[in-house]
Design a protein around this motif. Structure first.
Motif, PDB file in Angstrom:
ATOM      1  N   ALA A  53       0.841  -1.199   0.000  1.00 39.35           N
ATOM      2  CA  ALA A  53       0.000   0.000   0.000  1.00 39.35           C
ATOM      3  C   ALA A  53       0.875   1.247   0.000  1.00 39.35           C
ATOM      4  O   ALA A  53       1.941   1.255   0.616  1.00 39.35           O
ATOM      5  N   PRO A  54       0.450   2.298  -0.705  1.00 39.49           N
ATOM      6  CA  PRO A  54       1.250   3.541  -0.702  1.00 39.49           C
ATOM      7  C   PRO A  54       1.591   4.001   0.711  1.00 39.49           C
ATOM      8  O   PRO A  54       2.705   4.475   0.956  1.00 39.49           O
ATOM      9  N   LYS A  55       0.654   3.875   1.643  1.00 35.99           N
ATOM     10  CA  LYS A  55       0.944   4.340   3.004  1.00 35.99           C
ATOM     11  C   LYS A  55       2.068   3.538   3.654  1.00 35.99           C
ATOM     12  O   LYS A  55       2.816   4.070   4.473  1.00 35.99           O
ATOM     13  N   ASP A  56       2.173   2.258   3.293  1.00 34.38           N
ATOM     14  CA  ASP A  56       3.249   1.449   3.885  1.00 34.38           C
ATOM     15  C   ASP A  56       4.616   1.801   3.296  1.00 34.38           C
ATOM     16  O   ASP A  56       5.639   1.370   3.815  1.00 34.38           O
ATOM     17  N   MET A  57       4.627   2.558   2.196  1.00 29.62           N
ATOM     18  CA  MET A  57       5.916   2.965   1.627  1.00 29.62           C
ATOM     19  C   MET A  57       6.509   4.174   2.364  1.00 29.62           C
ATOM     20  O   MET A  57       7.668   4.499   2.163  1.00 29.62           O
ATOM     21  N   VAL A  58       5.699   4.834   3.166  1.00 26.24           N
ATOM     22  CA  VAL A  58       6.249   5.878   4.046  1.00 26.24           C
ATOM     23  C   VAL A  58       6.470   5.229   5.409  1.00 26.24           C
ATOM     24  O   VAL A  58       5.565   5.132   6.232  1.00 26.24           O
ATOM     25  N   ARG A  59       7.683   4.718   5.626  1.00 28.17           N
ATOM     26  CA  ARG A  59       7.947   3.991   6.874  1.00 28.17           C
ATOM     27  C   ARG A  59       8.166   4.975   8.014  1.00 28.17           C
ATOM     28  O   ARG A  59       7.786   4.729   9.129  1.00 28.17           O
ATOM     29  N   TRP A  60       8.841   6.099   7.711  1.00 24.72           N
ATOM     30  CA  TRP A  60       8.921   7.180   8.694  1.00 24.72           C
ATOM     31  C   TRP A  60       9.179   8.485   7.948  1.00 24.72           C
ATOM     32  O   TRP A  60       9.537   8.474   6.768  1.00 24.72           O
ATOM     33  N   THR A  61       8.966   9.587   8.631  1.00 26.64           N
ATOM     34  CA  THR A  61       9.109  10.908   8.017  1.00 26.64           C
ATOM     35  C   THR A  61      10.538  11.420   8.219  1.00 26.64           C
ATOM     36  O   THR A  61      11.327  10.839   8.970  1.00 26.64           O
ATOM     37  N   GLY A  62      10.865  12.515   7.535  1.00 30.25           N
ATOM     38  CA  GLY A  62      12.217  13.072   7.590  1.00 30.25           C
ATOM     39  C   GLY A  62      12.662  13.310   9.032  1.00 30.25           C
ATOM     40  O   GLY A  62      11.982  14.013   9.769  1.00 30.25           O
ATOM     41  N   PRO A  63      13.793  12.741   9.419  1.00 25.47           N
ATOM     42  CA  PRO A  63      14.244  12.837  10.808  1.00 25.47           C
ATOM     43  C   PRO A  63      15.053  14.110  11.047  1.00 25.47           C
ATOM     44  O   PRO A  63      15.504  14.769  10.112  1.00 25.47           O
ATOM     45  N   ALA A  64      15.244  14.433  12.317  1.00 25.72           N
ATOM     46  CA  ALA A  64      16.155  15.522  12.679  1.00 25.72           C
ATOM     47  C   ALA A  64      17.584  15.126  12.307  1.00 25.72           C
ATOM     48  O   ALA A  64      17.914  13.937  12.223  1.00 25.72           O
ATOM     49  N   ALA A  65      18.431  16.132  12.069  1.00 27.88           N
ATOM     50  CA  ALA A  65      19.835  15.853  11.715  1.00 27.88           C
ATOM     51  C   ALA A  65      20.503  15.092  12.857  1.00 27.88           C
ATOM     52  O   ALA A  65      20.445  15.499  14.017  1.00 27.88           O
ATOM     53  N   GLY A  66      21.110  13.970  12.516  1.00 30.60           N
ATOM     54  CA  GLY A  66      21.820  13.187  13.523  1.00 30.60           C
ATOM     55  C   GLY A  66      20.936  12.297  14.369  1.00 30.60           C
ATOM     56  O   GLY A  66      21.416  11.661  15.322  1.00 30.60           O
ATOM     57  N   ALA A  67      19.650  12.196  14.003  1.00 25.17           N
ATOM     58  CA  ALA A  67      18.727  11.409  14.833  1.00 25.17           C
ATOM     59  C   ALA A  67      19.158   9.948  14.967  1.00 25.17           C
ATOM     60  O   ALA A  67      18.820   9.281  15.944  1.00 25.17           O
ATOM     61  N   HIS A  68      19.890   9.455  13.976  1.00 26.72           N
ATOM     62  CA  HIS A  68      20.244   8.033  13.989  1.00 26.72           C
ATOM     63  C   HIS A  68      21.726   7.791  14.220  1.00 26.72           C
ATOM     64  O   HIS A  68      22.229   6.709  13.902  1.00 26.72           O
ATOM     65  N   ASN A  69      22.425   8.777  14.755  1.00 27.88           N
ATOM     66  CA  ASN A  69      23.868   8.582  14.993  1.00 27.88           C
ATOM     67  C   ASN A  69      24.139   7.296  15.782  1.00 27.88           C
ATOM     68  O   ASN A  69      24.910   6.436  15.349  1.00 27.88           O
ATOM     69  N   ALA A  70      23.527   7.171  16.951  1.00 29.78           N
ATOM     70  CA  ALA A  70      23.836   6.028  17.815  1.00 29.78           C
ATOM     71  C   ALA A  70      23.483   4.714  17.115  1.00 29.78           C
ATOM     72  O   ALA A  70      24.280   3.767  17.091  1.00 29.78           O
ATOM     73  N   GLN A  71      22.282   4.704  16.503  1.00 33.38           N
ATOM     74  CA  GLN A  71      21.833   3.466  15.846  1.00 33.38           C
ATOM     75  C   GLN A  71      22.759   3.052  14.707  1.00 33.38           C
ATOM     76  O   GLN A  71      23.161   1.888  14.605  1.00 33.38           O
ATOM     77  N   VAL A  72      23.117   4.016  13.871  1.00 33.09           N
ATOM     78  CA  VAL A  72      23.940   3.667  12.693  1.00 33.09           C
ATOM     79  C   VAL A  72      25.379   3.361  13.111  1.00 33.09           C
ATOM     80  O   VAL A  72      26.003   2.418  12.593  1.00 33.09           O
ATOM     81  N   PHE A  73      25.932   4.137  14.033  1.00 31.43           N
ATOM     82  CA  PHE A  73      27.311   3.858  14.449  1.00 31.43           C
ATOM     83  C   PHE A  73      27.394   2.471  15.091  1.00 31.43           C
ATOM     84  O   PHE A  73      28.412   1.788  14.979  1.00 31.43           O
ATOM     85  N   LYS A  74      26.313   2.039  15.729  1.00 33.85           N
ATOM     86  CA  LYS A  74      26.309   0.691  16.312  1.00 33.85           C
ATOM     87  C   LYS A  74      26.073  -0.368  15.223  1.00 33.85           C
ATOM     88  O   LYS A  74      26.850  -1.308  15.083  1.00 33.85           O
ATOM     89  N   ASP A  75      25.023  -0.188  14.428  1.00 30.86           N
ATOM     90  CA  ASP A  75      24.655  -1.233  13.467  1.00 30.86           C
ATOM     91  C   ASP A  75      25.689  -1.361  12.350  1.00 30.86           C
ATOM     92  O   ASP A  75      25.984  -2.461  11.884  1.00 30.86           O
ATOM     93  N   TRP A  76      26.192  -0.234  11.874  1.00 31.80           N
ATOM     94  CA  TRP A  76      27.111  -0.274  10.733  1.00 31.80           C
ATOM     95  C   TRP A  76      28.552  -0.444  11.207  1.00 31.80           C
ATOM     96  O   TRP A  76      29.365  -1.046  10.501  1.00 31.80           O
ATOM     97  N   LEU A  77      28.901   0.146  12.347  1.00 34.24           N
ATOM     98  CA  LEU A  77      30.313   0.228  12.733  1.00 34.24           C
ATOM     99  C   LEU A  77      30.625  -0.544  14.002  1.00 34.24           C
ATOM    100  O   LEU A  77      31.799  -0.662  14.375  1.00 34.24           O
ATOM    101  N   GLY A  78      29.612  -1.065  14.667  1.00 35.41           N
ATOM    102  CA  GLY A  78      29.865  -1.816  15.891  1.00 35.41           C
ATOM    103  C   GLY A  78      30.312  -0.961  17.063  1.00 35.41           C
ATOM    104  O   GLY A  78      30.802  -1.489  18.070  1.00 35.41           O
ATOM    105  N   GLU A  79      30.125   0.361  16.940  1.00 34.40           N
ATOM    106  CA  GLU A  79      30.508   1.217  18.073  1.00 34.40           C
ATOM    107  C   GLU A  79      29.497   1.065  19.200  1.00 34.40           C
ATOM    108  O   GLU A  79      28.291   1.095  18.974  1.00 34.40           O
ATOM    109  N   GLU A  80      29.981   0.917  20.423  1.00 31.82           N
ATOM    110  CA  GLU A  80      29.077   0.950  21.577  1.00 31.82           C
ATOM    111  C   GLU A  80      29.154   2.334  22.181  1.00 31.82           C
ATOM    112  O   GLU A  80      30.239   2.887  22.380  1.00 31.82           O
ATOM    113  N   GLN A  81      28.000   2.924  22.422  1.00 36.37           N
ATOM    114  CA  GLN A  81      27.987   4.295  22.971  1.00 36.37           C
ATOM    115  C   GLN A  81      28.256   4.264  24.468  1.00 36.37           C
ATOM    116  O   GLN A  81      27.792   3.416  25.171  1.00 36.37           O
TER     117      GLN A  81
END
Lengths: 393, 393
Positions: A365-393
């Motif tokens: 469904a078109p609505k399911d293609m919008v999984r989330w809206t534009g995030p604040a700058a840096g909103a995913h720093n912790a998540q991405v540095f952990k998931d992509w780089l294995g960094e523990e905060q």
């Protein structure tokens, strides 16, 4: 909530983008399910300061950044450079739209990135391309439209008082972003499912993107010297098709340019004698008498509000549409029925209207293609540095 | 001659297309190396009758049909229907742009085709999409532009005498074709290298494609009720950027809308006092005084031919471009250096000018991406019926 069955699920894309073209390319990939990490400077993509804001957050970015993860990096800082290289080592593709040479100057050029990851597909978007005599000229979207030949054609013939308008949107950036998206996926298909091989470097320019849409103008000019001129709202080779004034000051676009539709159009506007006129029997004759036809149609549209005239023509199976503004789009029942316009909950600014992704996949469904809206700058720093780089905060 | 290293080499695509959107989608795929078979009715795609001809051959088709194989089939004839099904069984993807329901009516709908080949990706392009209340309305590109909101914006503000012009090109068809190309490749990547699974049915509409480019207008309207209005050649939120008249009757597009560039621009036009004026120090102040700035710039451009004014501004590092027509494009040294415009030998009409593919892949010269020019209808019947179907003539 189960992930919708999106085609690019599993594709990992880095965006080193700003303003429009690069971010639009990755937004399209993100809409199709790619995991897109938008790398922004600590102060955020400058596009975040464009247009209106709600509660301090830019409303366009709700769409422009949707379905992306945002991380902030200082690309001149050695620690963040190392992070970017490590992320490039894990990515399928990278899209950038800095000025040519900038990434090389800060030590993050394609050679460096592909040394980390020989399979990396890198798309580079710029005003004039990565080589050629104009490579280093500053380029804006408007210049791409002007030099690509679009602005010359987007005009009324002979108009001398007012300048030829822009499309009203950043069309050359959009086109370049779309070409970047399709060529990135194509390079990934070739690498992963086609002939194989290492990554690619793709060069997209705003001016090339606009020139690509010049239809038959180049061969025609080369063979005959003919230079296509602006034709206003008409199409020079077929008639009648034009935009006509209505009683309420709005405009109605009418495409009456096939033999059958022309006859229905003339009946609908009460001019059956023109439908029967042998001078108007074929497209060539109608083009030769286009002023008479346009005057007849405008004489009728001027007597009616645009919506009413459109309803009459549509009932007669004549393609017609008034020129929709954004309210007409938001309120149109077809767009609502298809979720072309949908209400989305944005945690930063509340419920907002979004346009659907322009491609629909069966079962999603078109609505399911919008999984989330534009995030604040840096909103995913912790998540991405952990998931992509294995960094523990 | 060795095949250039193109990313989509090995991808097999059927086109059931006519006019612009469907054929443009597959042309982009063909430029990237896909094996595209264009299926035409025995009399050929009607687009072959558009525009000027050379030796009886349409010149646009040299580009529009390039890198494709052409076969002619009568899709209502049982023998040719069987051929099409057998070709669908061997294809990766199919692109069609008939009116919704037509393929089903002649017994060649997606269910039939995917029964032959469950892995087939099918992209369907239409005016309004495959469902919704307007699905069956006749749609033309002009209507897509009008209903998608583009025509309303492509205008000078308050203009009442002349209609808002079209872009001069079939932009809504082009956009839909581009979205079809990228979503087809994405579906193939997902099937072949991503999560796997069967084929897909993709729904692309002209109106959705145009609405997708409305930037932040939908959330802005929903939150504030603001309706974006046409702004001519200016951009309402930044200044000065506009198109200015020159002494030779040509127009010059100037993007002077950053603090640094603005000061260089004022110096170049001999108005350094405006650069120093505190009212003009930031974008907000320049927007508030945009009429004064536009008058100053136009006062200078009116004294010079467009080319000369452009040269002066470029020497001052101010982005500027006169509005190129197709001759300017054909003769520009940058386009020649990059083969954005190139001379191609067309066996039907002789040497012609082609635009490059709008994406460049490292190691592949633009000229090598034009493997052959648009063929005559049915030129590859024998070859395709043998290679794809094993028929011996």
């Amino acid at each position: 909530m189960a992930e919708p069955r999106l085609p690019l699920a599993g594709l990992k894309v880095l965006e080193l983008g700003h303003y429009i073209a690069g971010p639009f390319a990755t937004r399209l990939l993100a809409d199709m399910g790619a995991e897109v990490v938008k790398v922004e400077p600590p102060e955020g993509d400058p596009i975040r300061h464009w247009g209106s804001k709600q509660d301090g957050h830019p409303v366009w970015f709700s769409i422009h950044g949707r379905n992306k993860l945002s991380v902030t990096l200082d690309l001149k800082n050695p620690r963040d450079q190392a992070r970017l290289k490590a992320m490039a080592a894990r990515a399928d593709a990278l899209v950038e739209n800095f000025r040519p040479g900038y990434l090389e100057r800060i030590g993050l050029g394609p050679a460096v990135l592909q040394k980390e990851n020989p399979r990396l597909v890198i798309a580079r978007i710029s005003g004039y391309g990565q080589d050629g005599p104009y490579r280093d000229k500053p380029a804006f979207g408007a210049i791409g439209e002007a030099m690509g030949g679009l602005r010359h054609l987007t005009a009324n013939p002979g108009q001398t008082e007012l300048p030829p308008p822009r499309c009203g949107i950043s069309i050359s950036d959009d086109l370049a972003g779309m070409y970047a998206a399709m060529s990135v996926v194509s390079a990934c298909w070739g690498r992963d499912a086609g002939a194989g091989g290492p990554g690619r470097i793709i060069d997209i320019s705003l001016v090339d993107s606009v020139v690509s849409l010049t239809e038959g103008m180049l061969p025609e000019y080369g063979l005959t010297g003919k230079i296509r001129q602006p034709a206003g709202a008409a199409i020079p080779t077929t008639a009648p098709t034009n935009t006509y004034p209505c009683a309420d000051g709005k405009w109605l676009c009418v495409a009456g340019n096939s033999d059958l539709i022309f006859r229905r159009l003339m009946a609908a506007i009460g001019r059956p004698e023109l439908a029967a006129d042998p001078r108007m029997a074929d497209n060539g004759g109608r083009c030769a008498n286009v002023e008479e036809l346009d005057a007849a149609i405008a004489g009728w549209t001027r007597t009616l509000p645009a919506k009413e005239a459109q309803d009459i023509l549509e009932a007669a199976e004549v393609p017609a549409s008034r020129l929709y503004d954004i309210r007409d789009i938001a309120e149109d029942p077809h767009f609502q029925a298809r979720d072309t316009v949908m209400r989305v909950d944005d945690p930063l600014i509340g419920p907002v209207l979004h346009p659907a992704a322009p491609f629909r996949f069966d079962g999603v469904a078109p609505k399911d293609m919008v999984r989330w809206t534009g995030p604040a700058a840096g909103a995913h720093n912790a998540q991405v540095f952990k998931d992509w780089l294995g960094e523990e905060q």
